[in-house]
Design an enzyme around this catalytic site. Sequence first.
Site, PDB file in Angstrom:
ATOM      1  N   HIS A  12      35.371  36.307  32.585  1.00  0.00           N
ATOM      2  CA  HIS A  12      35.598  37.461  33.472  1.00  0.00           C
ATOM      3  C   HIS A  12      36.988  38.076  33.257  1.00  0.00           C
ATOM      4  O   HIS A  12      37.605  38.581  34.203  1.00  0.00           O
ATOM      5  CB  HIS A  12      35.366  37.059  34.936  1.00  0.00           C
ATOM      6  CG  HIS A  12      36.295  35.976  35.436  1.00  0.00           C
ATOM      7  ND1 HIS A  12      35.894  34.991  36.302  1.00  0.00           N
ATOM      8  CD2 HIS A  12      37.607  35.731  35.191  1.00  0.00           C
ATOM      9  CE1 HIS A  12      36.923  34.199  36.568  1.00  0.00           C
ATOM     10  NE2 HIS A  12      37.968  34.625  35.914  1.00  0.00           N
ATOM     11  N   HIS A  59      40.898  35.360  42.900  1.00  0.00           N
ATOM     12  CA  HIS A  59      42.212  35.307  42.247  1.00  0.00           C
ATOM     13  C   HIS A  59      43.302  35.878  43.154  1.00  0.00           C
ATOM     14  O   HIS A  59      44.073  36.742  42.749  1.00  0.00           O
ATOM     15  CB  HIS A  59      42.187  36.085  40.937  1.00  0.00           C
ATOM     16  CG  HIS A  59      41.296  35.529  39.874  1.00  0.00           C
ATOM     17  ND1 HIS A  59      39.928  35.588  39.936  1.00  0.00           N
ATOM     18  CD2 HIS A  59      41.590  34.911  38.702  1.00  0.00           C
ATOM     19  CE1 HIS A  59      39.420  35.029  38.850  1.00  0.00           C
ATOM     20  NE2 HIS A  59      40.391  34.613  38.085  1.00  0.00           N
ATOM     21  N   HIS A 194      41.209  28.587  28.597  1.00  0.00           N
ATOM     22  CA  HIS A 194      42.343  29.519  28.595  1.00  0.00           C
ATOM     23  C   HIS A 194      43.454  29.036  29.511  1.00  0.00           C
ATOM     24  O   HIS A 194      43.207  28.338  30.491  1.00  0.00           O
ATOM     25  CB  HIS A 194      41.943  30.956  28.939  1.00  0.00           C
ATOM     26  CG  HIS A 194      41.344  31.233  30.290  1.00  0.00           C
ATOM     27  ND1 HIS A 194      40.218  30.625  30.785  1.00  0.00           N
ATOM     28  CD2 HIS A 194      41.708  32.111  31.261  1.00  0.00           C
ATOM     29  CE1 HIS A 194      39.916  31.121  31.968  1.00  0.00           C
ATOM     30  NE2 HIS A 194      40.813  32.024  32.299  1.00  0.00           N
ATOM     31  N   GLU A 241      38.149  27.007  35.323  1.00  0.00           N
ATOM     32  CA  GLU A 241      37.092  27.896  35.845  1.00  0.00           C
ATOM     33  C   GLU A 241      35.700  27.456  35.391  1.00  0.00           C
ATOM     34  O   GLU A 241      34.703  27.923  35.929  1.00  0.00           O
ATOM     35  CB  GLU A 241      37.354  29.345  35.419  1.00  0.00           C
ATOM     36  CG  GLU A 241      38.549  29.955  36.134  1.00  0.00           C
ATOM     37  CD  GLU A 241      38.908  31.364  35.647  1.00  0.00           C
ATOM     38  OE1 GLU A 241      39.716  32.012  36.302  1.00  0.00           O
ATOM     39  OE2 GLU A 241      38.398  31.802  34.585  1.00  0.00           O
TER      40      GLU A 241
HETATM   41  C1  DHB Z   1      42.599  36.391  31.866  1.00  0.00           C
HETATM   42  C2  DHB Z   1      41.545  35.491  32.088  1.00  0.00           C
HETATM   43  C3  DHB Z   1      41.110  35.221  33.385  1.00  0.00           C
HETATM   44  O1  DHB Z   1      40.117  34.337  33.686  1.00  0.00           O
HETATM   45  C4  DHB Z   1      41.696  35.867  34.469  1.00  0.00           C
HETATM   46  O2  DHB Z   1      41.211  35.616  35.701  1.00  0.00           O
HETATM   47  C5  DHB Z   1      42.753  36.734  34.261  1.00  0.00           C
HETATM   48  C6  DHB Z   1      43.209  37.001  32.957  1.00  0.00           C
HETATM   49  C7  DHB Z   1      43.078  36.721  30.480  1.00  0.00           C
HETATM   50  O3  DHB Z   1      42.731  36.025  29.500  1.00  0.00           O
HETATM   51  O4  DHB Z   1      43.792  37.729  30.322  1.00  0.00           O
HETATM   52 FE    FE Z   2      39.972  34.004  35.935  1.00  0.00          FE
END
Ligand code: DHB
Ligand code: FE
Length: 288
Positions: A12, A59, A194, A241
């Site tokens: 997302h 978030h 990530h 996540e």
């Molecule tokens: C990014 C990924 C995410 O899951 C998020 O909530 C905000 C930013 C990203 O990779 O930029």
């Molecule tokens: Fe996220």
Amino acid sequence: MAQMIGGIFTSHVPAIGAAIAKGLQQDPYWKPFFDGFIPVHKWLAAQRPDVAIMFYNDHGLNFFLDKLPTFAVGAAAKYQNADEGWGLPLFRPCQGDTDLSWHIIETLVAHEFDITTCQDLLIDHALSIPLELAWPDHTGDFPVRIVPIAINTVQHPLPSPKRALALGRAVHAAVQSWASDAKVVVFGTGGLSHQLDGERAGHMNPDYDRFCMDNLAADPDALTLHSSLDIVDLAGSQGIEILNWIAARGAMGDGVHEISRNYHIPISNTAAATMLLQTDAVRLLAQA
Ligand code: DHB
Ligand code: FE
């Protein structure tokens, strides 16, 4: 009886929302990611679900570090998108299914989950972007009513993968006992690996991501063998996540197979993935 027909799992990343707003789906950077939704669009056009139960993480839009429920269930008639700080244009609002929301809430409490009930809930990029990816025709309303279920993936202590899977399985029991003939799809949003900040910013782990994708359909319990802290270590502090995916997979029940997957690394700081799973209910409905 309501029927659980499938699950859509997707990253997302906010930049996806910016790409949608700018119409960049065919741009060389974006095309490999957006093409992962071609089978999803075909499947949705054929199966036409009525309701989407959406496991995601907030978030900082509704819940900040001062008040952060571990599990929160939306019970609103309508959900408005709002920008929690990425500067994205506002996405379409979505109708809620209050009947299913309250049935899920009652079932979860009966299963001894102590949840937060939200009759007023704004939706952030983690819900709006997956909805826009699934139903990209911007001329109308989304063709589903939604039930959002937010999982804390932000502030420690985090729930365990085992608990997330159990939450999803209790939601499955709710769908199975819901007096409705609706077709239900689930979404799990976020991930895969990530990390956005700190010394390991930009960390991704294709081996762990493959492990998750390979086991999601047939053996979701395999994803609970790591603790949440193990997953932060393996997949990055936002890679946790994956809890949303694990809960969504639990909500599908047994008898699940994979229809499509797409893995594209990176989008922004994220190893971006899209998976479509289907339940055996689809075959049984076709035979009926
Ligand atoms: C990014 C990924 C995410 O899951 C998020 O909530 C905000 C930013 C990203 O990779 O930029
Ligand atoms: Fe996220």
